[in-house]
Design a protein around this motif. Structure first.
Motif, mmCIF file in Angstrom:
data_model
loop_
_atom_site.group_PDB
_atom_site.id
_atom_site.type_symbol
_atom_site.label_atom_id
_atom_site.label_comp_id
_atom_site.label_asym_id
_atom_site.label_seq_id
_atom_site.Cartn_x
_atom_site.Cartn_y
_atom_site.Cartn_z
ATOM 1 N N LEU A 140 0.830 -1.204 0.000
ATOM 2 C CA LEU A 140 0.000 0.000 0.000
ATOM 3 C C LEU A 140 0.866 1.257 0.000
ATOM 4 N N ILE A 141 1.871 1.265 0.843
ATOM 5 C CA ILE A 141 2.753 2.428 0.939
ATOM 6 C C ILE A 141 3.470 2.658 -0.389
ATOM 7 N N ARG A 142 3.938 1.577 -1.005
ATOM 8 C CA ARG A 142 4.653 1.698 -2.286
ATOM 9 C C ARG A 142 3.728 2.247 -3.373
ATOM 10 N N CYS A 143 2.528 1.707 -3.483
ATOM 11 C CA CYS A 143 1.583 2.180 -4.495
ATOM 12 C C CYS A 143 1.143 3.616 -4.216
ATOM 13 N N ALA A 144 0.910 3.923 -2.954
ATOM 14 C CA ALA A 144 0.499 5.275 -2.582
ATOM 15 C C ALA A 144 1.573 6.287 -2.949
ATOM 16 N N SER A 145 2.811 5.922 -2.738
ATOM 17 C CA SER A 145 3.908 6.818 -3.086
ATOM 18 C C SER A 145 3.975 7.042 -4.599
ATOM 19 N N ASN A 146 3.776 5.991 -5.376
ATOM 20 C CA ASN A 146 3.800 6.122 -6.838
ATOM 21 C C ASN A 146 2.660 6.993 -7.356
ATOM 22 N N LEU A 147 1.531 6.984 -6.665
ATOM 23 C CA LEU A 147 0.368 7.743 -7.115
ATOM 24 C C LEU A 147 0.310 9.162 -6.557
ATOM 25 N N GLY A 148 1.130 9.460 -5.555
ATOM 26 C CA GLY A 148 1.069 10.780 -4.933
ATOM 27 C C GLY A 148 0.032 10.847 -3.826
ATOM 28 N N LEU A 149 -0.230 9.710 -3.157
ATOM 29 C CA LEU A 149 -1.255 9.666 -2.117
ATOM 30 C C LEU A 149 -0.721 9.950 -0.722
ATOM 31 N N ASN A 150 0.584 10.110 -0.568
ATOM 32 C CA ASN A 150 1.102 10.473 0.752
ATOM 33 C C ASN A 150 1.810 11.819 0.665
ATOM 34 N N VAL A 151 2.056 12.421 1.798
ATOM 35 C CA VAL A 151 2.567 13.784 1.861
ATOM 36 C C VAL A 151 3.908 13.920 1.140
ATOM 37 N N ASP A 152 4.814 12.979 1.381
ATOM 38 C CA ASP A 152 6.133 13.070 0.763
ATOM 39 C C ASP A 152 6.050 13.085 -0.757
#
Length: 174
Positions: A140-152
């Motif tokens: 989830l964290i990896r996919c979220a990062s690729n999509l721009g779903l987390n702050v960083d």
């Protein structure tokens, strides 16, 4: 540029010439121009939890440069989210550790054999759903990062442009 990830001009710290800036901006426009927008409705093959997550996340993604080509990553994110929720439900119902059972046999005063099923928590074996939760959360964290779903990752996409103040000789030498 070979070997390094391409950064948008606004996020790059390198000092480019005006021609390099124009060339890079043209490349950025070509990379996202002409691509279809991300579809609003969730694909039918997703389960209800994943479909709900798709539609929940879509609203925020519409403001980011996510296009229909990124749909597979979004579907993976939603699927991993669904698996995480199912595993979480199992852990809440059954606990972190496995429940083991055995048959306890005893004789009563008449000599009749009594059998009783005894359940106990075996703390040497963890519930497999805990492992599923762990795998799902890292994916989830990896996919979220690729999509721009987390702050960083959003900060990498949207870095505010700095106003460059021209230094005078007086500023430089006092």
């Amino acid at each position: 540029m070979s070997g390094r990830k391409f950064k948008v001009v606004e996020n790059n710290k390198k000092n480019f010439t005006k021609n390099e800036i124009a060339e890079r901006k043209k490349l950025q426009e070509q990379a996202s121009g002409g691509l279809d927008e991300l579809q609003k409705s969730a694909p039918r093959h997703l389960n209800p939890i994943a479909r709900y997550e798709y539609e929940r996340v879509w609203e925020g993604l519409s403001t980011l440069p996510v296009k229909n080509l990124d749909r597979a990553t979004l579907e993976l994110y939603c699927t991993w989210y669904s698996l995480y929720r199912e595993a979480e439900k199992d852990v809440n119902e059954n606990g972190i550790f496995m429940t083991a059972s055995y048959m306890n046999e005893s004789e009563d005063s008449n000599g009749n054999c009594q059998r009783e099923l005894v359940n106990y928590i075996d703390k040497s074996k963890k519930n497999p759903a805990v492992g599923v939760m762990n795998d799902a959360s890292s994916n989830l964290i990896r996919c979220a990062s690729n999509l721009g779903l987390n702050v960083d990752s959003r900060m990498r996409i949207h870095v505010p442009q700095k106003e460059e103040k021209k230094q005078t000789l007086k500023d430089m030498f006092g």
